[in-house]
Design a protein around this motif. Structure first.
Motif, PDB file in Angstrom:
ATOM      1  N   ALA B 432       0.844  -1.198   0.000  1.00 38.71           N
ATOM      2  CA  ALA B 432       0.000   0.000   0.000  1.00 38.71           C
ATOM      3  C   ALA B 432       0.877   1.244   0.000  1.00 38.71           C
ATOM      4  O   ALA B 432       1.931   1.280   0.625  1.00 38.71           O
ATOM      5  CB  ALA B 432      -0.900  -0.001   1.242  1.00 38.71           C
ATOM      6  N   ARG B 433       0.440   2.268  -0.745  1.00 43.11           N
ATOM      7  CA  ARG B 433       1.175   3.529  -0.744  1.00 43.11           C
ATOM      8  C   ARG B 433       0.239   4.671  -0.418  1.00 43.11           C
ATOM      9  O   ARG B 433      -0.972   4.578  -0.598  1.00 43.11           O
ATOM     10  CB  ARG B 433       1.845   3.744  -2.117  1.00 43.11           C
ATOM     11  N   GLY B 434       0.824   5.731   0.090  1.00 42.95           N
ATOM     12  CA  GLY B 434       0.010   6.865   0.544  1.00 42.95           C
ATOM     13  C   GLY B 434      -0.115   7.979  -0.471  1.00 42.95           C
ATOM     14  O   GLY B 434      -0.895   8.902  -0.295  1.00 42.95           O
ATOM     15  N   GLY B 435       0.677   7.922  -1.534  1.00 40.93           N
ATOM     16  CA  GLY B 435       0.633   9.018  -2.495  1.00 40.93           C
ATOM     17  C   GLY B 435       1.249  10.276  -1.900  1.00 40.93           C
ATOM     18  O   GLY B 435       2.025  10.214  -0.947  1.00 40.93           O
ATOM     19  N   LEU B 436       0.868  11.403  -2.438  1.00 40.17           N
ATOM     20  CA  LEU B 436       1.486  12.656  -1.981  1.00 40.17           C
ATOM     21  C   LEU B 436       0.502  13.812  -2.056  1.00 40.17           C
ATOM     22  O   LEU B 436      -0.157  14.027  -3.076  1.00 40.17           O
ATOM     23  CB  LEU B 436       2.714  12.975  -2.850  1.00 40.17           C
ATOM     24  N   VAL B 437       0.380  14.528  -0.950  1.00 43.18           N
ATOM     25  CA  VAL B 437      -0.362  15.792  -0.953  1.00 43.18           C
ATOM     26  C   VAL B 437       0.697  16.890  -0.854  1.00 43.18           C
ATOM     27  O   VAL B 437       1.343  17.049   0.181  1.00 43.18           O
ATOM     28  CB  VAL B 437      -1.341  15.859   0.245  1.00 43.18           C
ATOM     29  N   PRO B 438       0.914  17.629  -1.949  1.00 42.88           N
ATOM     30  CA  PRO B 438       2.011  18.609  -1.923  1.00 42.88           C
ATOM     31  C   PRO B 438       1.623  19.869  -1.157  1.00 42.88           C
ATOM     32  O   PRO B 438       0.458  20.251  -1.134  1.00 42.88           O
ATOM     33  CB  PRO B 438       2.217  18.922  -3.411  1.00 42.88           C
ATOM     34  N   ASP B 439       2.602  20.475  -0.481  1.00 43.82           N
ATOM     35  CA  ASP B 439       2.404  21.781   0.143  1.00 43.82           C
ATOM     36  C   ASP B 439       3.782  22.454   0.238  1.00 43.82           C
ATOM     37  O   ASP B 439       4.792  21.828  -0.071  1.00 43.82           O
ATOM     38  CB  ASP B 439       1.705  21.662   1.504  1.00 43.82           C
ATOM     39  N   PRO B 440       3.822  23.715   0.588  1.00 46.16           N
ATOM     40  CA  PRO B 440       5.106  24.443   0.577  1.00 46.16           C
ATOM     41  C   PRO B 440       6.168  23.767   1.448  1.00 46.16           C
ATOM     42  O   PRO B 440       7.334  23.712   1.083  1.00 46.16           O
ATOM     43  CB  PRO B 440       4.733  25.819   1.121  1.00 46.16           C
ATOM     44  N   GLU B 441       5.729  23.268   2.594  1.00 45.84           N
ATOM     45  CA  GLU B 441       6.687  22.642   3.508  1.00 45.84           C
ATOM     46  C   GLU B 441       7.340  21.442   2.840  1.00 45.84           C
ATOM     47  O   GLU B 441       8.551  21.246   2.897  1.00 45.84           O
ATOM     48  CB  GLU B 441       5.953  22.213   4.777  1.00 45.84           C
ATOM     49  N   TRP B 442       6.466  20.599   2.197  1.00 43.17           N
ATOM     50  CA  TRP B 442       6.999  19.421   1.497  1.00 43.17           C
ATOM     51  C   TRP B 442       7.983  19.843   0.414  1.00 43.17           C
ATOM     52  O   TRP B 442       9.058  19.288   0.276  1.00 43.17           O
ATOM     53  CB  TRP B 442       5.845  18.630   0.870  1.00 43.17           C
ATOM     54  N   LYS B 443       7.589  20.907  -0.353  1.00 41.06           N
ATOM     55  CA  LYS B 443       8.422  21.284  -1.489  1.00 41.06           C
ATOM     56  C   LYS B 443       9.782  21.790  -1.023  1.00 41.06           C
ATOM     57  O   LYS B 443      10.814  21.484  -1.633  1.00 41.06           O
ATOM     58  CB  LYS B 443       7.726  22.362  -2.332  1.00 41.06           C
ATOM     59  N   GLN B 444       9.761  22.551   0.086  1.00 38.69           N
ATOM     60  CA  GLN B 444      11.012  23.075   0.611  1.00 38.69           C
ATOM     61  C   GLN B 444      11.944  21.917   1.000  1.00 38.69           C
ATOM     62  O   GLN B 444      13.126  21.910   0.722  1.00 38.69           O
ATOM     63  CB  GLN B 444      10.728  23.982   1.823  1.00 38.69           C
ATOM     64  N   LYS B 445      11.305  20.929   1.622  1.00 35.45           N
ATOM     65  CA  LYS B 445      12.099  19.799   2.115  1.00 35.45           C
ATOM     66  C   LYS B 445      12.597  18.922   0.964  1.00 35.45           C
ATOM     67  O   LYS B 445      13.764  18.543   0.900  1.00 35.45           O
ATOM     68  CB  LYS B 445      11.250  18.959   3.073  1.00 35.45           C
ATOM     69  N   ALA B 446      11.697  18.628   0.023  1.00 40.57           N
ATOM     70  CA  ALA B 446      12.028  17.666  -1.026  1.00 40.57           C
ATOM     71  C   ALA B 446      12.836  18.302  -2.158  1.00 40.57           C
ATOM     72  O   ALA B 446      13.723  17.674  -2.714  1.00 40.57           O
ATOM     73  CB  ALA B 446      10.755  17.039  -1.583  1.00 40.57           C
ATOM     74  N   ARG B 447      12.510  19.525  -2.505  1.00 43.20           N
ATOM     75  CA  ARG B 447      13.150  20.136  -3.673  1.00 43.20           C
ATOM     76  C   ARG B 447      14.077  21.282  -3.288  1.00 43.20           C
ATOM     77  O   ARG B 447      14.830  21.769  -4.131  1.00 43.20           O
ATOM     78  CB  ARG B 447      12.066  20.707  -4.612  1.00 43.20           C
ATOM     79  N   GLY B 448      13.923  21.773  -2.048  1.00 44.35           N
ATOM     80  CA  GLY B 448      14.717  22.915  -1.630  1.00 44.35           C
ATOM     81  C   GLY B 448      14.304  24.193  -2.351  1.00 44.35           C
ATOM     82  O   GLY B 448      15.095  25.100  -2.533  1.00 44.35           O
ATOM     83  N   GLU B 449      13.047  24.233  -2.776  1.00 48.71           N
ATOM     84  CA  GLU B 449      12.554  25.419  -3.494  1.00 48.71           C
ATOM     85  C   GLU B 449      11.276  25.901  -2.819  1.00 48.71           C
ATOM     86  O   GLU B 449      10.541  25.108  -2.260  1.00 48.71           O
ATOM     87  CB  GLU B 449      12.185  25.044  -4.946  1.00 48.71           C
ATOM     88  N   PRO B 450      11.004  27.188  -2.930  1.00 49.42           N
ATOM     89  CA  PRO B 450       9.716  27.669  -2.394  1.00 49.42           C
ATOM     90  C   PRO B 450       8.567  27.246  -3.310  1.00 49.42           C
ATOM     91  O   PRO B 450       8.776  26.860  -4.451  1.00 49.42           O
ATOM     92  CB  PRO B 450       9.883  29.195  -2.393  1.00 49.42           C
ATOM     93  N   TRP B 451       7.386  27.288  -2.779  1.00 52.20           N
ATOM     94  CA  TRP B 451       6.166  26.952  -3.528  1.00 52.20           C
ATOM     95  C   TRP B 451       5.823  28.091  -4.468  1.00 52.20           C
ATOM     96  O   TRP B 451       5.847  29.253  -4.081  1.00 52.20           O
ATOM     97  CB  TRP B 451       5.026  26.712  -2.539  1.00 52.20           C
ATOM     98  N   PHE B 452       5.553  27.802  -5.722  1.00 52.50           N
ATOM     99  CA  PHE B 452       5.097  28.841  -6.659  1.00 52.50           C
ATOM    100  C   PHE B 452       3.591  28.804  -6.708  1.00 52.50           C
ATOM    101  O   PHE B 452       2.991  27.728  -6.743  1.00 52.50           O
ATOM    102  CB  PHE B 452       5.660  28.584  -8.056  1.00 52.50           C
ATOM    103  N   GLU B 453       3.002  29.952  -6.739  1.00 53.32           N
ATOM    104  CA  GLU B 453       1.543  29.983  -6.670  1.00 53.32           C
ATOM    105  C   GLU B 453       0.920  29.308  -7.879  1.00 53.32           C
ATOM    106  O   GLU B 453      -0.183  28.795  -7.822  1.00 53.32           O
ATOM    107  CB  GLU B 453       1.024  31.405  -6.499  1.00 53.32           C
ATOM    108  N   GLY B 454       1.654  29.338  -8.996  1.00 54.66           N
ATOM    109  CA  GLY B 454       1.155  28.665 -10.197  1.00 54.66           C
ATOM    110  C   GLY B 454       0.884  27.190  -9.938  1.00 54.66           C
ATOM    111  O   GLY B 454      -0.040  26.593 -10.501  1.00 54.66           O
ATOM    112  N   GLU B 455       1.656  26.627  -9.027  1.00 56.10           N
ATOM    113  CA  GLU B 455       1.451  25.215  -8.726  1.00 56.10           C
ATOM    114  C   GLU B 455       0.124  24.985  -8.030  1.00 56.10           C
ATOM    115  O   GLU B 455      -0.469  23.913  -8.147  1.00 56.10           O
ATOM    116  CB  GLU B 455       2.590  24.711  -7.840  1.00 56.10           C
TER     117      GLU B 455
END
Lengths: 411, 647
Positions: B432-455
């Motif tokens: 079983a997998r949980g998938g992903l609910v993206p948010d700024p915190e996740w993006k900062q951690k995973a990509r090291g980038e801020p969240w763009f509003e376009g996303e």
């Protein structure tokens, strides 16, 4: 005159026989000779050999499928076939006149010596010992024939010494006999085959004893022998032989370790025998010996099968059968007119007796384990042939007991 | 008598008597020893003999069955013919195996491997343990072998208990499979056990009939299904091989494993798989009233029967390297962008945040400008002025760009989690997998980038980083259909309970849920709905309510936008086509069943996924898949203990 059909002796018969009895069947040819054979004795021998086959059948028995397991089924059949051959040999030897035996004694002895040297040079290794000689695809054990050959040679040797005087021979005569024993014994010991060496020396020395070696020499030699046991243990025995002695002593003093190692075999044998109880588990029910708990249950340890399946009663019956054969052999010796016949049957009987005594003692834990088969019963062609030939010699001495061999000189 | 010249005859007689005397003593000694062993100590030796040959051998327990909600067997123990050989009883293994291969089909490679195995067993001193030559014999093979077995040394032909999955690949991903325990399995199974229990386990799993759950329900419910091994008293030979049975101690008998009921309706599962008509995809059906999973389909699948006796390297490679990935558990382990099926979540977030009123209209010109970029609606000419009901019904992207932007990523993420996204449900399965609910915190951690509003705008139409499983989508639909009532998803009907599986009980506003249901009803049952043709279940009454979705597999190119022709269908390679999704519930007026369907590379949710969902829902209603399961009836009709003994 009433003749005891079982042993072949007339009741109350004296050693010095009347001419009539030996002439009674004269001129009847080979058939008449056959009729004179002590069939009771032969019956006991046959019964023992058949018991051996029955025991081999039992060790091969697969209680799950209620039939002999296929890969062991040949053993009891082979034993029967070998017995049939050995039986024929025994009868032929029995009918052979003593003077022929005497004439063949030294040539047979020399031939055996040659064979033993050949084994030493070209023998087949098996189980860490060189005992077998391959003759046309068959493996024979010359050390087995040595037992009979030494007996014949000793008897033949003393025939010359005693027949002329009928006085007890002197010490130097016995020294010659000792040489006759030690020459082949040394070769057998070199193989190494401790059991056969012991049997050769023991039965040979017994012949010397019967030939009248002075007790003043015998007793000190026995004392010396006992004293020499520790030295022999340290300097003569091979490591594996020493281990067996250690195990044996540990077993006697109760410090034996149950389980693996050399003591396992003797421990399992004792369990099989003891579990037999008074009357045994019954034929084909000897699980301990059937299911491979006792190693070598076909050969040296076949007694465990008898003791487990037929109990104390079976064991005593077996001891009694041996006792009967040996007592009868001694009686033959006492009734024989020729020294060759007397000493040859003594030596042959002693050979069988030592086989039996060593084997039984070893299986019931009274002696260290030495490779020694149980006469008539153990699986093994050469040994069976040897003991049957021994009895052929004794039977011949019985048939020809009145022959007084007049041989002068050694050849 | 002088010492010299003694008469030799007399000497000989004397010596004979001495010898006879000594012989008599020896005879008596031997007899006494026999007396000691066989009479005095007989009892002790009989005890030792029994300790020698009576052995307690492992009696493996019979593994419990796995049944569907109506008691149909999904995994059971089956008796099958098996040939084994006992190396210690074979003098010529090669000859025996050659003989066997003349009677049954035994591949050369297997025969050579067996000879090697037999030799090794002899060297390792385990020659009394059976080596399996062939199993799953046909009836002809079995009878032919039985006739000839007696001619061959050490060959055993018997019926043995093996695991069987009567419904084959229908339940591959749900049930998983059993296999001989590997060293790794043993380590896992014996962790935390007392040393002697661990030894018992190791001994038990060496038994050729023993299997352990390697995947799926078989692994999850291992302890429930396995039972407890017993001990049988047998007579064994010196090598430890059992010969025959003795009287058994009932306290030592093996305790069979318990039967496991799962909530799935095997017939519905079958209908659902058939309905995919060979397409890759997944479907999950949930009973809205109680959270029972009624169908859990991932196709293509593997047949677990192939694993029970050890799968060959070549066969496994075929499965592993198949481009259609039959080993991939899509229903609970496949992560897809939900596409427009996610729009109810975004609408709920916007209403909860109060950034829009349901009747407020947003104009859709077919595109949406934000910053210096343009986002497109799926309908190029635009939808015109849309309120929330119309926007869901017609799946207007522009409307959702706007309300997503107004709600903000944090709010959408929060509501997503309330619906269960980003969270995994084991339900007794593996993978079983949980998938992903993206948010700024996740993006900062995973990509090291801020969240763009376009996303946030992509998030609003269920695209972008958002990853969901068909199981999660079915649960989302169930909660909407239940107008926000809590759902406790479960697939184990009667068996071990997984405490880790969460109950979906985050508060959802009833009024908002009613609006979502109305929107979904519009999709299938009002003019302009994106799945207007799929609303009728064909049952002469009940309708379904649903929502279409398309998960992008590739970006739509600028050139395609410029020409206005988005290539699709036969114009592009199959594996680049979009996934078609559809979530639905039925009956629309009194919801009982919720479903999510994904057809991989099916392109349009309404065209390919909606008819599949409709037919599965219709089947569920027709077959009453959600009726009282057998295990519930069994539990309630269990005999009551007698109140008291009659006087």
């Amino acid at each position: 005159m009433s003749r005891d059909g079982f042993t072949g002796f007339t009741r109350g018969e004296a050693r010095v026989r009347t001419a009539t009895s030996s002439l009674q069947f004269a001129g009847l040819g080979p058939l008449g000779q056959l009729a004179r054979l002590p069939w009771g004795v032969i019956l006991v021998i046959s019964a023992m050999a058949l018991t051996g086959a029955a025991m081999l059948f039992s060790t091969a028995w697969d209680p799950v499928n209620q039939m002999p397991s296929p890969h062991e089924a040949d053993l009891w059949r082979n034993h029967l076939i070998r017995f049939a051959i050995a039986f024929t040999v025994m009868i032929v030897l029995a009918l052979t006149p003593l003077k022929v035996w005497a004439a063949l004694a030294f040539p047979a002895y020399l031939a055996t010596l040659v064979l033993l040297v050949l084994v030493d040079q070209f023998g087949t290794m098996r189980g860490g010992a060189e005992r077998w000689l391959s003759v046309g695809g068959m493996l024979v054990q010359p050390s087995e024939f040595a037992k009979l050959a030494v007996t014949m040679a000793l008897a033949r040797y003393y025939q010359t010494a005693l027949n002329s005087t009928n006085y007890v021979p002197g010490f130097q005569v016995h020294l010659g006999a000792l040489a006759i024993i030690l020459l082949p014994a040394g070769l057998v010991f070199k193989q190494p085959d401790l059991g056969t060496t012991l049997a050769l020396v023991s039965s040979g020395c017994l012949v010397i004893f019967f030939a009248g070696l002075s007790m003043r020499i015998i007793l000190p030699v026995i004392a010396l022998g006992i004293a020499a046991v520790p030295a022999a243990y340290l300097f003569v025995l091979e490591p594996y032989q020493r281990e067996r002695v250690d195990t044996f002593i540990a077993g006697l003093t109760g410090t034996a370790t149950n389980g693996l190692g050399e003591s396992y075999q003797i421990e399992q044998a004792k369990i099989a025998i003891g579990a037999g109880g008074l009357s045994g588990r019954g034929y084909l029910q000897g699980i301990q010996s059937q299911q491979d708990y006792v190693p070598e249950q076909h050969t040296d340890f076949v007694l465990t099968v008898i003791a487990e399946e037929f109990g104390f009663i079976g064991a005593i019956a077996l001891l009694s059968a041996f006792a009967f054969l040996l007592v009868w052999s001694f009686l033959v010796a006492m009734r024989c007119r020729s020294w060759f016949g007397r000493l040859a049957s003594c030596g042959a009987a002693a050979t069988v007796a030592f086989f039996a005594i060593f084997n039984i003692s070893m299986v019931i834990g009274l002696l260290p384990v030495v490779g020694m088969p149980l006469p008539f019963i153990s699986y093994g062609g050469t040994a069976l042939l040897t003991v049957m030939a021994c009895f052929g010699l004794i039977l011949s001495a019985h048939l020809h007991r009145d022959e007084k061999l007049n041989i002068r000189g050694l050849f | 008598m002088s010492r010299k010249n003694r008469n030799a005859d007399e000497m000989f007689d004397r010596r004979m008597f001495i010898a006879a005397g000594v012989g008599g003593v020896v005879w008596a000694t031997l007899a006494a020893r026999f007396f000691q062993l066989q009479f005095l100590d007989a009892e002790r030796y009989q005890g030792l003999a029994e300790a020698n040959h009576v052995k307690l051998v492992m009696a493996p327990p019979e593994r419990g069955q796995i049944l569907d909600r109506f008691g149909r067997p999904l995994a059971s123990q089956r008796q099958a013919g098996r040939i084994s050989v006992i190396p210690e009883q074979m003098s010529d293994p090669e000859a025996v195996l050659n003989r066997i291969s003349s009677l049954i089909d035994l591949p050369d490679a297997r025969r050579i491997r067996l000879i090697e195995e037999i030799r090794n067993a002899r060297r390792r001193n385990s020659a009394f343990l059976p080596v399996i030559v062939a199993q799953e014999l046909t009836f002809e093979e079995f009878s032919r072998m039985q006739v000839h077995a007696v001619e061959m040394e050490g060959v055993d032909v018997q019926m043995a208990s093996t695991r069987s999955y009567p419904r084959g690949r229908d339940f591959g991903h749900v049930l998983g499979y059993v296999a001989r325990a590997s060293g790794e399995d043993l380590d896992r199974l014996t962790t935390g056990l007392a040393p002697e229990d661990a030894r018992t386990y190791q001994e038990m799993f060496r038994h050729p009939d023993m299997r352990t759950g390697r995947q799926g329900m078989e692994r999850f419910a291992e302890d429930w299904l396995r039972g407890r091994p017993g001990r049988r008293r047998v007579v064994a030979n010196a090598h430890g091989r059992p010969l025959w049975e003795l009287e058994q101690d009932p306290k030592q008998a093996a305790i069979p494993g318990k039967d496991l009921y799962i909530t799935i309706d095997a017939e519905l599962q079958r209908v659902a798989i058939d309905r995919f008509e060979g397409e890759s995809g997944a479907a999950v059906v949930i009973d809205i009233e109680n959270g029972d999973v009624l169908a859990m389909v991932s196709t293509p699948a593997f047949d677990p029967n192939g694993f029970v006796n050890g799968i060959s390297g070549a066969d496994y490679a075929l499965l592993r390297d198949d481009p259609r990935a039959p080993l991939y558990p899509r229903a609970h382990g496949g992560v897809y962008p939900p596409g427009s099926t996610f729009k109810m979540v975004v609408a709920t977030a916007a209403l909860e945040a109060g950034v829009i009123k349901p009747e407020e209209r947003i104009r859709c010109p077919g595109h949406y400008r934000f910053g210096n970029r343009t986002w497109h609606c799926w309908k190029r000419p635009g939808h015109g002025a849309m309120n929330m009901h119309d926007a869901i019904k017609q799946s207007c992207d522009v409307y959702f760009y706007e309300i997503a932007r107004r709600s903000g990523v944090e709010k959408i993420a929060e509501v997503s989690r309330k619906f269960g996204f980003g969270q995994s449900w084991v339900l007794g399965m593996t993978g079983a997998r949980g998938g992903l609910v993206p948010d700024p915190e996740w993006k900062q951690k995973a990509r090291g980038e801020p969240w763009f509003e376009g996303e946030t705008l992509n998030f609003g139409i269920g695209q972008g980083q958002l990853g969901t499983t068909p199981l999660q989508l079915a649960l989302m639909t169930a909660r909407i259909a239940a107008t926000g009532a809590p759902i406790r998803p479960r697939m184990i009907g009667l068996g071990p309970v997984d405490e880790d599986d969460a109950v979906l009980d985050a508060p959802l506003d009833r009024e908002i849920m009613e609006r979502m249901k109305a929107g979904m009803y519009g999709v299938t049952s009002e003019g302009g709905g994106t799945a207007y043709r799929s609303g009728d279940l064909g049952l002469g009454g009940p309708r379904l309510a649903g929502k279409t979705g398309t998960a992008q597999v590739r970006r739509i190119t600028a050139a395609e936008r410029a020409t206005g022709v988005v290539r699709g269908g036969d114009a592009i390679a199959r594996e680049l086509r979009d996934h078609a999704l559809f979530v639905a519930y039925a009956p629309a007026d009194n919801p009982k069943y919720a479903i999510s369907v994904i057809v991989e590379h099916g392109e349009g949710g309404s065209r390919t996924a909606a008819p599949v969902a409709r037919d599965i829902l219709a089947a569920a209603i027709r077959m009453e898949s959600g009726r009282t399961p057998e295990y519930a009836r069994r539990a309630s009709t269990a005999p009551e203990p007698e109140a008291g003994e009659p006087a």
